[in-house]
Design an enzyme around this catalytic site. Structure first.
Site, PDB file in Angstrom:
ATOM      1  N   ASP A  16      10.558   4.749   7.239  1.00 30.07           N
ATOM      2  CA  ASP A  16      11.649   3.877   6.789  1.00 30.07           C
ATOM      3  C   ASP A  16      11.133   2.555   6.221  1.00 30.07           C
ATOM      4  O   ASP A  16      11.921   1.676   5.868  1.00 30.07           O
ATOM      5  CB  ASP A  16      12.637   3.611   7.928  1.00 30.07           C
ATOM      6  CG  ASP A  16      12.040   2.819   9.084  1.00 30.07           C
ATOM      7  OD1 ASP A  16      10.815   2.541   9.058  1.00 30.07           O
ATOM      8  OD2 ASP A  16      12.782   2.490  10.023  1.00 30.07           O
ATOM      9  N   ASP A  73       6.796   0.416  13.657  1.00 32.18           N
ATOM     10  CA  ASP A  73       7.560   0.725  14.857  1.00 32.18           C
ATOM     11  C   ASP A  73       6.636   0.992  16.040  1.00 32.18           C
ATOM     12  O   ASP A  73       5.408   1.028  15.899  1.00 32.18           O
ATOM     13  CB  ASP A  73       8.493   1.921  14.618  1.00 32.18           C
ATOM     14  CG  ASP A  73       7.800   3.092  13.943  1.00 32.18           C
ATOM     15  OD1 ASP A  73       6.666   3.423  14.364  1.00 32.18           O
ATOM     16  OD2 ASP A  73       8.361   3.674  13.001  1.00 32.18           O
ATOM     17  N   ASP A 122       6.249 -11.021  24.108  1.00 32.17           N
ATOM     18  CA  ASP A 122       6.693 -12.319  23.610  1.00 32.17           C
ATOM     19  C   ASP A 122       7.939 -12.747  24.364  1.00 32.17           C
ATOM     20  O   ASP A 122       8.905 -11.986  24.480  1.00 32.17           O
ATOM     21  CB  ASP A 122       7.006 -12.223  22.118  1.00 32.17           C
ATOM     22  CG  ASP A 122       6.353 -13.335  21.319  1.00 32.17           C
ATOM     23  OD1 ASP A 122       6.479 -14.488  21.743  1.00 32.17           O
ATOM     24  OD2 ASP A 122       5.726 -13.045  20.285  1.00 32.17           O
ATOM     25  N   ASP A 135       7.092 -18.374  23.393  1.00 26.47           N
ATOM     26  CA  ASP A 135       7.394 -18.963  22.096  1.00 26.47           C
ATOM     27  C   ASP A 135       7.929 -20.387  22.251  1.00 26.47           C
ATOM     28  O   ASP A 135       8.835 -20.640  23.058  1.00 26.47           O
ATOM     29  CB  ASP A 135       8.433 -18.083  21.388  1.00 26.47           C
ATOM     30  CG  ASP A 135       8.711 -18.515  19.977  1.00 26.47           C
ATOM     31  OD1 ASP A 135       7.786 -18.458  19.151  1.00 26.47           O
ATOM     32  OD2 ASP A 135       9.866 -18.903  19.691  1.00 26.47           O
ATOM     33  N   GLU A 183       3.095 -21.360  23.649  1.00 25.79           N
ATOM     34  CA  GLU A 183       2.988 -21.930  22.310  1.00 25.79           C
ATOM     35  C   GLU A 183       3.567 -23.344  22.342  1.00 25.79           C
ATOM     36  O   GLU A 183       4.732 -23.538  22.683  1.00 25.79           O
ATOM     37  CB  GLU A 183       3.752 -21.084  21.290  1.00 25.79           C
ATOM     38  CG  GLU A 183       3.621 -21.627  19.871  1.00 25.79           C
ATOM     39  CD  GLU A 183       4.606 -20.991  18.899  1.00 25.79           C
ATOM     40  OE1 GLU A 183       4.247 -20.853  17.720  1.00 25.79           O
ATOM     41  OE2 GLU A 183       5.727 -20.661  19.313  1.00 25.79           O
ATOM     42  N   HIS A 192       0.981 -14.514  13.362  1.00 21.20           N
ATOM     43  CA  HIS A 192       2.074 -14.133  12.476  1.00 21.20           C
ATOM     44  C   HIS A 192       2.711 -15.327  11.773  1.00 21.20           C
ATOM     45  O   HIS A 192       3.488 -15.146  10.832  1.00 21.20           O
ATOM     46  CB  HIS A 192       3.146 -13.403  13.282  1.00 21.20           C
ATOM     47  CG  HIS A 192       3.775 -14.257  14.341  1.00 21.20           C
ATOM     48  ND1 HIS A 192       3.072 -14.702  15.444  1.00 21.20           N
ATOM     49  CD2 HIS A 192       5.019 -14.775  14.462  1.00 21.20           C
ATOM     50  CE1 HIS A 192       3.864 -15.448  16.192  1.00 21.20           C
ATOM     51  NE2 HIS A 192       5.052 -15.512  15.619  1.00 21.20           N
ATOM     52  N   ASP A 193       2.392 -16.558  12.195  1.00 19.41           N
ATOM     53  CA  ASP A 193       2.963 -17.772  11.610  1.00 19.41           C
ATOM     54  C   ASP A 193       1.985 -18.514  10.709  1.00 19.41           C
ATOM     55  O   ASP A 193       2.315 -19.590  10.204  1.00 19.41           O
ATOM     56  CB  ASP A 193       3.414 -18.734  12.718  1.00 19.41           C
ATOM     57  CG  ASP A 193       4.709 -18.300  13.384  1.00 19.41           C
ATOM     58  OD1 ASP A 193       5.491 -17.559  12.748  1.00 19.41           O
ATOM     59  OD2 ASP A 193       4.929 -18.686  14.546  1.00 19.41           O
TER      60      ASP A 193
END
Length: 586
Positions: A32, A36, A105, A224, A277, A353-354
């Site tokens: 898709d 996943d 997370d 986070d 974080e 990822h940031d």
């Protein structure tokens, strides 16, 4: 030199190498176009072969994806496009069977506006969930310098928000709710309302949810923006005259240590990996030690992610890039290596990822991509602390050549640019394209490059990935690098093995040797009678290194290098571009 390492308390998470997985971009198993959980399971052997000890899994909870899963609608359910809870349990088991731990997370500064707590909170001004979030009446514009036209309110509402805070994603940090005629706080996207931790029921529900996940067998949490959970009393305006911005008001609030102390007593255990974080920079070292010192004197987090080094090239404007030099970067690391030598522990990262890809940001992603990728890896795996590898870092993946605004997916990139276009501050995307390319979080979110096929083996060839695949997947991919003994991938594998073989790399003291040099970063690591010398040349040219008198002529073994560099003593040497050497002093 004072020896700290010999007395350090040993923990598995100090000795671990952590691998971060951004599920949406790791491996798509069902065609898709979205990664996943079953796709991650498919690659469990890959993680074991690399040698990592722990996986940090970015959010896989139920979410409408306003911020790619960091807007959680149900903490105890899995997002449909990622799979099922049974899939998650199979992933947990697959990792644990291979000796790899799993941390989740924890996103509890805010929820999605579709979370049941907020849906109920928004329903009326007097319901039992109202105080789960920050609701406030607006102000008369005559009391402030704020302009009602700057806010998305009905024409009949002649008021402005409770304060002048700005969202970290651009625009106001307050959203007007017509139903209850009040404003709610969202430090991030408007679909991410901030939880009110002053409400005891919020804390109880969060701690109960954390306990639920720990009972399911996870090994800890990455927390986070955890230093945003306490807001200042009265929610004061910013203070431009004294250079106090929204972030200065919002971080490290007056009750944050009370809340984390309560979390420590209720949930945390020293054997869990808990990494907080900590948005904002620079952080006072005494504050960092408070977060990481075991209780009851401290908050008891294993370690924190600070932002100092990843803000080194950022200006005040969201799209402003500034120049930096090596002594500035080293000074930041030296401060943290020294500051947490006695109490606390460092997390070591350039990528996540940031952040943009490290080799494009701190290295040379052209002629010396492989050399500089290996040098950056050498640095992070030979400092004192726990190294974090972000997916694809072990291949030397680079930033993506974004060509239009339509190529981006990240609200933190799109919102500031759209706001600037609407305000007339820029006339077109072309004016900021180079800066957006360099800074966007989407650089880290392009699909993992498994092979050189059309979509890099990330998804079915007849599918369409949710974000573009980097064209350089033809040469930078897992299949090619595993077949090449000199690749970045094999170098990472060797570094991970080396760290397991030498306690000095984990617990040894750090002593910088050339802190003011414009291209050399050199230091020793020492544990009792065991000593290593690390020599790094950050640059495209050659640089001469002369060892200090205390090491000159010492017998040495070359443990690892990104060039051929056999040595039997420590002598002056001309380092080639982006050369990295690690000597074992005999």
């Amino acid at each position: 030199m004072t020896s700290h390492g010999a007395d350090a308390e040993r923990r598995w998470w100090k000795e671990a190498v952590v691998y971060q997985i951004y599920p949406r971009s790791f491996k798509d198993s069902d065609g898709d176009g979205v990664g996943d959980i079953p796709g991650i399971i498919e690659k469990a052997d890959y993680l074991a072969d690399l040698g990592v000890d722990c996986v940090w899994l970015n959010p896989v909870y139920k979410s409408p994806n306003a911020d790619n899963g960091y807007d959680i609608a149900d903490y105890r359910a899995i997002m449909d496009e990622f799979g099922t809870m049974e899939d998650w349990e199979a992933l947990r088991d697959a990792l644990h069977e291979r000796g790899i731990k799993l941390i989740m997370d924890l996103v509890v500064n805010h929820t999605s506006d579709e979370h049941a707590w907020f849906v109920n909170s928004r329903a009326s001004a007097d319901n039992e969930f109202r105080d789960y979030y920050w609701w406030r009446e607006g102000r008369d514009p005559s009391e402030t310098d704020l302009d009602p036209d700057d806010y998305d309110t009905p024409e009949t509402v002649d008021e402005v928000p409770p304060n002048d805070w700005e969202s970290f994603f651009g625009g106001p940090a307050w959203e007007y709710d017509e139903g209850t005629e009040e404003w709610y706080l969202h430090l991030f996207d408007r679909k991410q309302p901030d939880l009110n931790w002053e409400t005891e029921a919020v804390r109880e529900d969060v701690f109960e949810m954390m306990e639920w996940w720990l009972e399911k067998g996870i090994d800890g949490f990455r927390m986070d923006v955890i230093n945003l959970i306490s807001k200042p009393e009265g929610l004061p305006d910013t203070d431009p005259e004294n250079d106090i911005e929204t972030i200065d008001r919002a971080v490290n609030g007056p009750k944050v240590h009370d809340y984390l102390g309560e979390m420590r007593e209720r949930v945390l255990d020293p054997e869990f990996l808990s990494v907080g974080e900590m948005i904002g920079a620079p952080m006072p070292m005494e504050t960092a030690r408070q977060y990481t010192t075991p209780g009851p004197e401290g908050d008891g987090l294993s370690m924190i992610f600070h932002f100092e080094h990843v803000l080194i090239d950022r200006g005040d404007d969201p799209l402003e890039l500034v120049e930096w030099d090596l002594p500035d970067l080293e000074a930041i690391f030296d401060r943290w290596q020294t500051g947490l030598a006695d109490e606390g522990w460092n997390s070591l990262y350039f990528n996540n990822h940031d952040q943009p890809r490290q080799v494009s940001r701190y290295g040379n992603d052209g002629e010396y991509r492989r050399k500089s990728a290996k040098l950056l890896a050498t640095l992070l795996h030979t400092l004192r602390g726990t190294p974090y590898i972000y997916q694809g870092e072990e291949l030397g993946m680079t930033n993506y050549p974004f060509d239009s605004l339509d190529d981006f997916r990240d609200v933190a990139t799109l919102n500031p640019i759209r706001n600037a276009l609407e305000a007339g501050e820029i006339e077109s995307f072309e004016e900021v394209k180079d800066r957006a390319r360099a800074m966007s979080r989407d650089n880290a979110r392009t699909p993992m490059q498994w092979d050189d096929s059309e979509y890099a083996g990330f998804t079915d060839p007849e599918s369409t990935p949710w974000i573009g695949v980097n064209p350089n997947k033809e040469t930078i991919n897992v299949e090619a690098e595993r077949d090449d003994p000199g690749s970045v991938w094999h170098y990472y594998r060797d570094l991970i093995s080396l760290r397991k073989e030498h306690d000095v790399l984990v617990y040894g003291d750090y002593d910088p040797l050339t802190p003011e040099h414009e291209s050399l970063w050199t230091y020793t690591r020492t544990l009792d009678d065991d000593s290593l010398l690390v020599v790094l040349n950050f640059g495209d040219g050659e640089t001469r290194f002369e060892p200090p008198a205390t090491l000159e002529g010492a017998k040495a073994e070359d443990l690892i290098s990104n060039y051929d560099a056999d040595a039997d003593d420590v002598a002056g040497v001309t380092l080639r571009p982006w050369e990295a050497r690690v000597y074992h002093i005999l």
